[in-house]
Write a protein that holds these residues in place. Sequence first.
Motif, PDB file in Angstrom:
ATOM      1  N   ILE A   5     -32.710 -18.152  31.100  1.00 20.91           N
ATOM      2  CA  ILE A   5     -33.357 -18.236  29.791  1.00 20.91           C
ATOM      3  C   ILE A   5     -33.930 -19.640  29.587  1.00 20.91           C
ATOM      4  O   ILE A   5     -33.265 -20.642  29.839  1.00 20.91           O
ATOM      5  N   ILE A   6     -35.170 -19.692  29.124  1.00 19.67           N
ATOM      6  CA  ILE A   6     -35.797 -20.953  28.741  1.00 19.67           C
ATOM      7  C   ILE A   6     -36.095 -20.877  27.249  1.00 19.67           C
ATOM      8  O   ILE A   6     -36.780 -19.963  26.786  1.00 19.67           O
ATOM      9  N   ALA A   7     -35.561 -21.838  26.513  1.00 19.45           N
ATOM     10  CA  ALA A   7     -35.725 -21.878  25.056  1.00 19.45           C
ATOM     11  C   ALA A   7     -36.674 -23.003  24.673  1.00 19.45           C
ATOM     12  O   ALA A   7     -36.638 -24.092  25.263  1.00 19.45           O
ATOM     13  N   PHE A   8     -37.483 -22.737  23.674  1.00 23.37           N
ATOM     14  CA  PHE A   8     -38.452 -23.717  23.187  1.00 23.37           C
ATOM     15  C   PHE A   8     -38.195 -24.019  21.716  1.00 23.37           C
ATOM     16  O   PHE A   8     -38.011 -23.106  20.899  1.00 23.37           O
ATOM     17  N   ASP A   9     -38.204 -25.302  21.389  1.00 19.53           N
ATOM     18  CA  ASP A   9     -38.297 -25.697  19.988  1.00 19.53           C
ATOM     19  C   ASP A   9     -39.679 -25.271  19.498  1.00 19.53           C
ATOM     20  O   ASP A   9     -40.596 -25.065  20.297  1.00 19.53           O
ATOM     21  N   ALA A  10     -39.839 -25.146  18.186  1.00 16.23           N
ATOM     22  CA  ALA A  10     -41.139 -24.717  17.639  1.00 16.23           C
ATOM     23  C   ALA A  10     -41.960 -25.902  17.129  1.00 16.23           C
ATOM     24  O   ALA A  10     -43.010 -26.234  17.687  1.00 16.23           O
ATOM     25  N   LEU A  14     -44.304 -26.456  20.142  1.00 15.74           N
ATOM     26  CA  LEU A  14     -45.293 -25.392  20.304  1.00 15.74           C
ATOM     27  C   LEU A  14     -46.521 -25.638  19.430  1.00 15.74           C
ATOM     28  O   LEU A  14     -47.653 -25.413  19.850  1.00 15.74           O
ATOM     29  N   PHE A  15     -46.277 -26.091  18.190  1.00 13.70           N
ATOM     30  CA  PHE A  15     -47.395 -26.348  17.277  1.00 13.70           C
ATOM     31  C   PHE A  15     -47.102 -27.562  16.403  1.00 13.70           C
ATOM     32  O   PHE A  15     -45.962 -28.002  16.253  1.00 13.70           O
ATOM     33  N   VAL A  16     -48.172 -28.101  15.834  1.00 10.69           N
ATOM     34  CA  VAL A  16     -48.117 -29.361  15.074  1.00 10.69           C
ATOM     35  C   VAL A  16     -47.364 -29.157  13.761  1.00 10.69           C
ATOM     36  O   VAL A  16     -47.566 -28.157  13.061  1.00 10.69           O
ATOM     37  N   ASN A  17     -46.503 -30.120  13.420  1.00 13.33           N
ATOM     38  CA  ASN A  17     -45.726 -30.028  12.185  1.00 13.33           C
ATOM     39  C   ASN A  17     -45.566 -31.378  11.480  1.00 13.33           C
ATOM     40  O   ASN A  17     -45.970 -31.542  10.337  1.00 13.33           O
ATOM     41  N   GLU A  18     -44.964 -32.356  12.142  1.00 11.10           N
ATOM     42  CA  GLU A  18     -44.617 -33.619  11.489  1.00 11.10           C
ATOM     43  C   GLU A  18     -45.809 -34.338  10.862  1.00 11.10           C
ATOM     44  O   GLU A  18     -45.657 -34.931   9.775  1.00 11.10           O
ATOM     45  N   PRO A  19     -47.003 -34.335  11.454  1.00 12.33           N
ATOM     46  CA  PRO A  19     -48.125 -35.019  10.801  1.00 12.33           C
ATOM     47  C   PRO A  19     -48.411 -34.510   9.390  1.00 12.33           C
ATOM     48  O   PRO A  19     -48.834 -35.278   8.526  1.00 12.33           O
ATOM     49  N   TYR A  20     -48.151 -33.220   9.125  1.00  7.87           N
ATOM     50  CA  TYR A  20     -48.356 -32.688   7.779  1.00  7.87           C
ATOM     51  C   TYR A  20     -47.343 -33.277   6.805  1.00  7.87           C
ATOM     52  O   TYR A  20     -47.658 -33.540   5.640  1.00  7.87           O
ATOM     53  N   GLU A 100     -51.807 -25.142  14.316  1.00  5.71           N
ATOM     54  CA  GLU A 100     -52.514 -25.848  15.383  1.00  5.71           C
ATOM     55  C   GLU A 100     -51.605 -25.919  16.612  1.00  5.71           C
ATOM     56  O   GLU A 100     -50.611 -26.634  16.627  1.00  5.71           O
ATOM     57  N   LEU A 101     -51.936 -25.133  17.626  1.00  2.00           N
ATOM     58  CA  LEU A 101     -51.141 -25.142  18.847  1.00  2.00           C
ATOM     59  C   LEU A 101     -51.301 -26.469  19.574  1.00  2.00           C
ATOM     60  O   LEU A 101     -52.387 -27.057  19.589  1.00  2.00           O
ATOM     61  N   ILE A 102     -50.247 -26.925  20.199  1.00  2.00           N
ATOM     62  CA  ILE A 102     -50.305 -28.127  21.023  1.00  2.00           C
ATOM     63  C   ILE A 102     -50.928 -27.763  22.366  1.00  2.00           C
ATOM     64  O   ILE A 102     -50.726 -26.664  22.890  1.00  2.00           O
ATOM     65  N   ASN A 103     -51.698 -28.680  22.908  1.00  2.00           N
ATOM     66  CA  ASN A 103     -52.445 -28.422  24.140  1.00  2.00           C
ATOM     67  C   ASN A 103     -51.552 -27.927  25.271  1.00  2.00           C
ATOM     68  O   ASN A 103     -50.492 -28.496  25.534  1.00  2.00           O
ATOM     69  N   GLY A 104     -51.990 -26.861  25.909  1.00  2.00           N
ATOM     70  CA  GLY A 104     -51.303 -26.352  27.094  1.00  2.00           C
ATOM     71  C   GLY A 104     -50.159 -25.402  26.824  1.00  2.00           C
ATOM     72  O   GLY A 104     -49.572 -24.864  27.775  1.00  2.00           O
ATOM     73  N   GLY A 174     -37.880 -29.396  24.096  1.00  2.00           N
ATOM     74  CA  GLY A 174     -38.300 -29.790  22.765  1.00  2.00           C
ATOM     75  C   GLY A 174     -38.690 -31.249  22.678  1.00  2.00           C
ATOM     76  O   GLY A 174     -38.509 -32.021  23.613  1.00  2.00           O
ATOM     77  N   ASN A 175     -39.216 -31.611  21.507  1.00  2.00           N
ATOM     78  CA  ASN A 175     -39.692 -32.978  21.297  1.00  2.00           C
ATOM     79  C   ASN A 175     -38.612 -33.915  20.775  1.00  2.00           C
ATOM     80  O   ASN A 175     -38.824 -35.122  20.696  1.00  2.00           O
ATOM     81  N   SER A 176     -37.451 -33.374  20.400  1.00  2.00           N
ATOM     82  CA  SER A 176     -36.384 -34.201  19.839  1.00  2.00           C
ATOM     83  C   SER A 176     -35.226 -34.329  20.819  1.00  2.00           C
ATOM     84  O   SER A 176     -34.563 -33.335  21.132  1.00  2.00           O
ATOM     85  N   LEU A 177     -34.969 -35.543  21.268  1.00  2.00           N
ATOM     86  CA  LEU A 177     -33.803 -35.772  22.125  1.00  2.00           C
ATOM     87  C   LEU A 177     -32.522 -35.446  21.364  1.00  2.00           C
ATOM     88  O   LEU A 177     -31.596 -34.838  21.907  1.00  2.00           O
ATOM     89  N   LYS A 178     -32.485 -35.818  20.105  1.00  6.07           N
ATOM     90  CA  LYS A 178     -31.281 -35.642  19.299  1.00  6.07           C
ATOM     91  C   LYS A 178     -30.937 -34.173  19.080  1.00  6.07           C
ATOM     92  O   LYS A 178     -29.771 -33.766  19.205  1.00  6.07           O
ATOM     93  N   SER A 179     -31.931 -33.359  18.757  1.00  6.99           N
ATOM     94  CA  SER A 179     -31.681 -31.968  18.373  1.00  6.99           C
ATOM     95  C   SER A 179     -31.864 -30.968  19.506  1.00  6.99           C
ATOM     96  O   SER A 179     -31.172 -29.963  19.563  1.00  6.99           O
ATOM     97  N   ASP A 180     -32.822 -31.232  20.389  1.00  7.31           N
ATOM     98  CA  ASP A 180     -33.183 -30.251  21.412  1.00  7.31           C
ATOM     99  C   ASP A 180     -32.519 -30.493  22.759  1.00  7.31           C
ATOM    100  O   ASP A 180     -32.358 -29.553  23.537  1.00  7.31           O
ATOM    101  N   VAL A 181     -32.160 -31.729  23.040  1.00 12.42           N
ATOM    102  CA  VAL A 181     -31.713 -32.078  24.390  1.00 12.42           C
ATOM    103  C   VAL A 181     -30.225 -32.401  24.468  1.00 12.42           C
ATOM    104  O   VAL A 181     -29.478 -31.778  25.226  1.00 12.42           O
ATOM    105  N   LEU A 182     -29.777 -33.357  23.680  1.00 12.88           N
ATOM    106  CA  LEU A 182     -28.406 -33.855  23.829  1.00 12.88           C
ATOM    107  C   LEU A 182     -27.333 -32.788  23.620  1.00 12.88           C
ATOM    108  O   LEU A 182     -26.370 -32.717  24.403  1.00 12.88           O
TER     109      LEU A 182
END
Length: 230
Positions: A5-10, A14-20, A100-104, A174-182
């Motif tokens: 299983i491969i899990a992805f943060d959203a 996957l798509f833009v969020n924090e800039p908003y 807005e999907l992130i590239n790729g 995911g993009n967060s070391l704290k939440s997605d990785v550790l």
Amino acid sequence: MDLKIIAFDADDTLFVNEPYFQKTEQVFCDLLSDYLPNHELQKELFRIEIQNLDLYGYGIKGFVLSMIETAYLVSDHKISPSTIGKIIALGKEMIQQPIELINGVEETLQVLQGKYKLIVATKGDLKDQQRKLHDSGLGPYFHHIEVMADKQVLNYQKLLQRLEVPPENFMMIGNSLKSDVLPVLELGGYGVHVPFHVTWEHEKISHQVEHPHFTAIDQLPDLLTILHLK
């Protein structure tokens, strides 16, 4: 790696969020500039957001409530109803932002589909996350979508139990070391960090990650190289 299983943060994976959120925060600070300078307002809003996490959880609705509370406090309870209305309108605007999907992202999912069981493991407001995944058009790639209250070790343990998969067969991206990785590394799974150009202060860590199950990539399509699919 014997991945099943491969899990992805959203958000911001996957798509833009924090800039908003950052854009809205700047408008909020401009609305209240008569009460405190920008940097002090940002600091106070962040304090109240963190204080309220256990009550509201993550997401836009909790953010709006924290903005209203901040406005109430910094104005010494004198904030006008019209300003409150503007803050509420900011929240509605955020909820209605186009995806807005992130590239790729989609190209990567197309290659992975059928080779692994793909899931989304994200946190935030359930209704908003479901809307974003639906509007993104990415839903059909995923076998399972999990919107978690938080991303601590216990939350991942429960997820793995529901999926009936041991940690050594599970990878989280995911993009967060704290939440997605550790937390996943702590359980014995695999964690892949794909950075986004802006990160919420609460998700930042101050130390480097060194672990045999950890990989850092520059962009999501680099995952295909790691998995020998490119």
